[in-house]
Design a protein around this motif. Structure first.
Motif, mmCIF file in Angstrom:
data_model
loop_
_atom_site.group_PDB
_atom_site.id
_atom_site.type_symbol
_atom_site.label_atom_id
_atom_site.label_comp_id
_atom_site.label_asym_id
_atom_site.label_seq_id
_atom_site.Cartn_x
_atom_site.Cartn_y
_atom_site.Cartn_z
ATOM 1 N N ILE A 74 12.861 0.485 19.819
ATOM 2 C CA ILE A 74 12.135 0.543 18.543
ATOM 3 C C ILE A 74 12.458 -0.677 17.696
ATOM 4 C CG2 ILE A 74 12.012 1.777 16.328
ATOM 5 C CD1 ILE A 74 12.275 4.393 18.014
ATOM 6 N N LYS A 75 13.729 -1.012 17.638
ATOM 7 C CA LYS A 75 14.141 -2.170 16.842
ATOM 8 C C LYS A 75 13.473 -3.448 17.368
ATOM 9 C CE LYS A 75 18.209 -4.194 14.760
ATOM 10 N NZ LYS A 75 18.678 -3.547 13.566
ATOM 11 N N LYS A 76 13.415 -3.607 18.686
ATOM 12 C CA LYS A 76 12.771 -4.782 19.275
ATOM 13 C C LYS A 76 11.276 -4.799 18.980
ATOM 14 C CE LYS A 76 16.101 -5.066 23.020
ATOM 15 N NZ LYS A 76 16.326 -4.841 24.461
ATOM 16 N N ALA A 77 10.630 -3.641 19.031
ATOM 17 C CA ALA A 77 9.203 -3.570 18.717
ATOM 18 C C ALA A 77 8.957 -3.989 17.267
ATOM 19 C CB ALA A 77 8.678 -2.159 18.973
ATOM 20 N N ILE A 126 6.860 5.508 16.177
ATOM 21 C CA ILE A 126 6.988 5.161 14.756
ATOM 22 C C ILE A 126 5.674 4.615 14.214
ATOM 23 C CG2 ILE A 126 9.476 4.720 14.845
ATOM 24 C CD1 ILE A 126 8.720 1.674 14.809
ATOM 25 N N LEU A 127 5.521 4.771 12.930
ATOM 26 C CA LEU A 127 4.497 4.092 12.150
ATOM 27 C C LEU A 127 5.244 3.262 11.121
ATOM 28 C CD1 LEU A 127 2.130 7.109 11.445
ATOM 29 C CD2 LEU A 127 1.811 5.334 13.160
ATOM 30 N N ASN A 147 -3.304 -2.004 -0.215
ATOM 31 C CA ASN A 147 -3.253 -3.362 0.336
ATOM 32 C C ASN A 147 -2.033 -3.605 1.214
ATOM 33 O OD1 ASN A 147 -5.660 -4.064 -1.014
ATOM 34 N ND2 ASN A 147 -4.503 -4.417 -2.879
ATOM 35 N N SER A 148 -1.501 -2.536 1.805
ATOM 36 C CA SER A 148 -0.425 -2.686 2.775
ATOM 37 C C SER A 148 -1.034 -2.780 4.167
ATOM 38 C CB SER A 148 0.521 -1.484 2.720
ATOM 39 O OG SER A 148 1.191 -1.436 1.487
ATOM 40 N N THR A 149 -0.299 -3.390 5.077
ATOM 41 C CA THR A 149 -0.713 -3.438 6.478
ATOM 42 C C THR A 149 -0.004 -2.313 7.207
ATOM 43 O OG1 THR A 149 -0.965 -5.835 6.351
ATOM 44 C CG2 THR A 149 -0.791 -4.864 8.553
ATOM 45 N N LEU A 150 -0.770 -1.503 7.922
ATOM 46 C CA LEU A 150 -0.222 -0.379 8.669
ATOM 47 C C LEU A 150 -0.058 -0.775 10.131
ATOM 48 C CD1 LEU A 150 0.573 2.645 8.635
ATOM 49 C CD2 LEU A 150 -1.813 3.149 9.182
ATOM 50 N N TYR A 151 1.085 -0.461 10.694
ATOM 51 C CA TYR A 151 1.379 -0.742 12.098
ATOM 52 C C TYR A 151 1.605 0.581 12.819
ATOM 53 C CZ TYR A 151 2.488 -5.485 10.479
ATOM 54 O OH TYR A 151 2.434 -6.734 9.916
ATOM 55 N N THR A 152 0.955 0.756 13.956
ATOM 56 C CA THR A 152 1.231 1.911 14.805
ATOM 57 C C THR A 152 1.872 1.394 16.085
ATOM 58 O OG1 THR A 152 -0.935 1.894 15.894
ATOM 59 C CG2 THR A 152 -0.733 3.177 13.861
ATOM 60 N N PHE A 153 2.909 2.074 16.526
ATOM 61 C CA PHE A 153 3.625 1.680 17.731
ATOM 62 C C PHE A 153 3.544 2.811 18.750
ATOM 63 C CE2 PHE A 153 5.450 -0.833 14.353
ATOM 64 C CZ PHE A 153 5.705 -2.062 14.926
ATOM 65 N N GLU A 184 13.673 -1.949 9.851
ATOM 66 C CA GLU A 184 13.737 -0.498 9.712
ATOM 67 C C GLU A 184 13.215 -0.046 8.355
ATOM 68 O OE1 GLU A 184 16.226 -2.559 10.453
ATOM 69 O OE2 GLU A 184 16.819 -2.057 12.497
ATOM 70 N N GLN A 185 13.322 -0.899 7.349
ATOM 71 C CA GLN A 185 12.834 -0.573 6.007
ATOM 72 C C GLN A 185 11.326 -0.338 5.995
ATOM 73 O OE1 GLN A 185 14.475 -0.213 3.101
ATOM 74 N NE2 GLN A 185 16.515 -0.838 3.718
ATOM 75 N N ASN A 186 10.616 -0.891 6.987
ATOM 76 C CA ASN A 186 9.164 -0.769 7.045
ATOM 77 C C ASN A 186 8.695 0.538 7.690
ATOM 78 O OD1 ASN A 186 9.674 -4.029 7.572
ATOM 79 N ND2 ASN A 186 8.093 -3.540 6.086
ATOM 80 N N ILE A 187 9.593 1.279 8.318
ATOM 81 C CA ILE A 187 9.195 2.507 9.006
ATOM 82 C C ILE A 187 8.819 3.572 7.981
ATOM 83 C CG2 ILE A 187 9.947 4.378 10.525
ATOM 84 C CD1 ILE A 187 11.745 2.321 11.918
ATOM 85 N N ILE A 188 7.649 4.175 8.192
ATOM 86 C CA ILE A 188 7.187 5.205 7.266
ATOM 87 C C ILE A 188 7.141 6.582 7.901
ATOM 88 C CG2 ILE A 188 5.916 3.607 5.793
ATOM 89 C CD1 ILE A 188 3.343 4.488 7.282
#
Length: 130
Positions: A61-64, A124-125, A28-34, A72-76
């Motif tokens: 990356i930080k702005k995205a 990043i993802l 149930n997490s939301t995945l973000y692809t950049f 940054e804690q969300n980066i996997i």
């Protein structure tokens, strides 16, 4: 489990850099692809220096991330492509400012990127636990 977990199994050799071998994303997490970010600045200039491109890339990356309410804690996962040898001393200074935790990572040296002046691209993802 309601948080992102990063780990290095004892059955594998220790990472050769500042990354984790495994990142676990809870249900149930939301995945973000950049898209891959490059070292372009706010005035649409791409500096000649590889180290300056590295710095600009991390800023982008930080702005995205911020545009989606993430940190940054969300980066996997981090994928890095570079056409020039990376100055690891400089890279890890910028890296440690960007990443308080070590996400999973892949690095590749390649012959070219989308434009001849681009020396590095970082993708990043990210995930947000709902």
């Amino acid at each position: 489990m309601n948080q992102i977990i990063r780990k290095n199994p004892t059955t594998l050799a220790a990472p050769v850099g500042e990354y984790s071998h495994v990142t676990v994303i809870p249900k149930n997490s939301t995945l973000y692809t950049f898209s891959g970010q490059i070292g372009i600045d706010q005035e649409n200039r791409i500096p000649e220096s590889h180290t300056k491109q590295v710095e600009n890339t991390f800023k982008n990356i930080k702005k995205a991330l911020e545009s989606e309410g993430l940190t940054e804690q969300n980066i996997i996962k981090v994928n890095i492509w570079s056409v020039d040898e990376i100055d690891w001393d400089h890279f890890y200074i910028v890296w440690s400012e960007m990443f308080p935790v070590n996400p999973s990572m892949t690095i590749a040296y390649i012959s070219a990127l989308g434009l001849p002046e681009i020396k590095i691209e970082i993708e990043i993802l990210a995930a947000k636990v709902d």
